[in-house]
Design a protein around this motif. Structure first.
Motif, PDB file in Angstrom:
ATOM      1  N   ASN A   1     -15.107   5.855   1.282  1.00 49.20           N
ATOM      2  CA  ASN A   1     -13.913   4.913   2.129  1.00 49.20           C
ATOM      3  C   ASN A   1     -14.383   4.550   3.173  1.00 49.20           C
ATOM      4  OD1 ASN A   1     -12.301   5.635  -0.164  1.00 49.20           O
ATOM      5  ND2 ASN A   1     -10.808   6.964   0.836  1.00 49.20           N
TER       6      ASN A   1
ATOM      7  N   ALA B   1      -9.546   7.957   5.382  1.00 49.12           N
ATOM      8  CA  ALA B   1      -8.670   8.932   4.594  1.00 49.12           C
ATOM      9  C   ALA B   1      -7.275   8.265   4.267  1.00 49.12           C
ATOM     10  CB  ALA B   1      -8.196  10.291   5.362  1.00 49.12           C
ATOM     11  N   ASN B   2      -7.234   6.831   4.665  1.00 43.84           N
ATOM     12  CA  ASN B   2      -6.044   5.980   4.327  1.00 43.84           C
ATOM     13  C   ASN B   2      -4.772   6.409   4.874  1.00 43.84           C
ATOM     14  OD1 ASN B   2      -4.908   3.818   3.438  1.00 43.84           O
ATOM     15  ND2 ASN B   2      -4.868   4.159   1.156  1.00 43.84           N
TER      16      ASN B   2
ATOM     17  N   LYS C   1     -13.795  15.349  -2.239  1.00 41.62           N
ATOM     18  CA  LYS C   1     -13.072  14.598  -1.183  1.00 41.62           C
ATOM     19  C   LYS C   1     -13.963  14.469   0.052  1.00 41.62           C
ATOM     20  CE  LYS C   1      -8.847  15.603  -2.611  1.00 41.62           C
ATOM     21  NZ  LYS C   1      -8.146  14.628  -3.030  1.00 41.62           N
TER      22      LYS C   1
ATOM     23  N   LEU D   1     -14.443  10.476   1.270  1.00 39.11           N
ATOM     24  CA  LEU D   1     -14.014  10.105   2.482  1.00 39.11           C
ATOM     25  C   LEU D   1     -15.333   9.115   3.220  1.00 39.11           C
ATOM     26  CD1 LEU D   1     -12.240  10.561   5.185  1.00 39.11           C
ATOM     27  CD2 LEU D   1     -13.674  12.311   5.688  1.00 39.11           C
TER      28      LEU D   1
ATOM     29  N   ILE E   1      -6.458   9.772   0.304  1.00 35.64           N
ATOM     30  CA  ILE E   1      -7.755   9.494   0.308  1.00 35.64           C
ATOM     31  C   ILE E   1      -7.977   8.880  -0.983  1.00 35.64           C
ATOM     32  CG2 ILE E   1      -8.490  11.653  -0.654  1.00 35.64           C
ATOM     33  CD1 ILE E   1     -10.685  11.608   1.200  1.00 35.64           C
TER      34      ILE E   1
ATOM     35  N   PHE F   1      -1.451  10.461   4.453  1.00 35.41           N
ATOM     36  CA  PHE F   1      -2.693  10.256   3.898  1.00 35.41           C
ATOM     37  C   PHE F   1      -2.734  10.416   2.340  1.00 35.41           C
ATOM     38  CE2 PHE F   1      -3.888  12.670   8.214  1.00 35.41           C
ATOM     39  CZ  PHE F   1      -4.751  11.694   8.595  1.00 35.41           C
TER      40      PHE F   1
END
Length: 148
Positions: A139, A46-47, A132, A136, A79, A77
């Motif tokens: 990512n 989620a960075n 989302k 995720l 994302i 966060f």
């Protein structure tokens, strides 16, 4: 960052990219270490790596399971940004954590998740929830190609 001023020949790395050791936090218990590694990977996917640096870590002592559980704090966060690094050190459970998290992400029921999010006050449609979740997952897949 101030601590980066203390680099030398032996310690030549960026301190922001060095986190806490899950082997120590998990008190040597492989189940707890795995949980912590999975938590770290989710935050990274989620960075939110900023929240994994030692200065931004918060924990709750779980007296039932006898280990420190992370409490998300100051992760920033985003994302939608691309992840570019993984925090060190990596535990000996990291390979298992990648495998377990991949299965957990594949098992997400988007409809059920969307209902829970809306029940808790977040006004989000199922299409956005699905985007989302897919972001995720994407990512997370990209974290497999980043060097430790």
């Amino acid at each position: 960052m101030y601590s980066n001023r203390y680099k030398d020949e032996k310690n030549n790395f960026i301190y922001d990219l060095y986190g806490l050791d899950n082997n120590l936090i998990g008190m040597g218990n492989s189940d707890n270490i795995l949980k912590l590694d999975i938590y770290n990977l989710i935050v990274l996917a989620a960075n939110g790596w900023h929240g994994l640096t030692p200065a931004n870590r918060k924990f709750y002592w779980n007296s039932v399971e006898n280990f420190f559980e992370p409490i998300n704090y100051d992760s920033n966060f985003n994302i939608d940004r691309e992840l570019v690094h993984i925090l060190l050190p990596a535990s000996n459970q990291i390979t298992d954590a990648f495998f377990k998290l991949e299965n957990l992400l594949d098992d997400i029921n988007v409809t059920e998740l969307n209902n829970k999010l809306n029940f808790r006050g977040l006004d989000i449609n199922i299409s956005d929830t699905e985007k989302k979740v897919n972001k995720l997952k994407n990512n997370f897949e990209n974290t497999k190609f980043i060097k430790f």
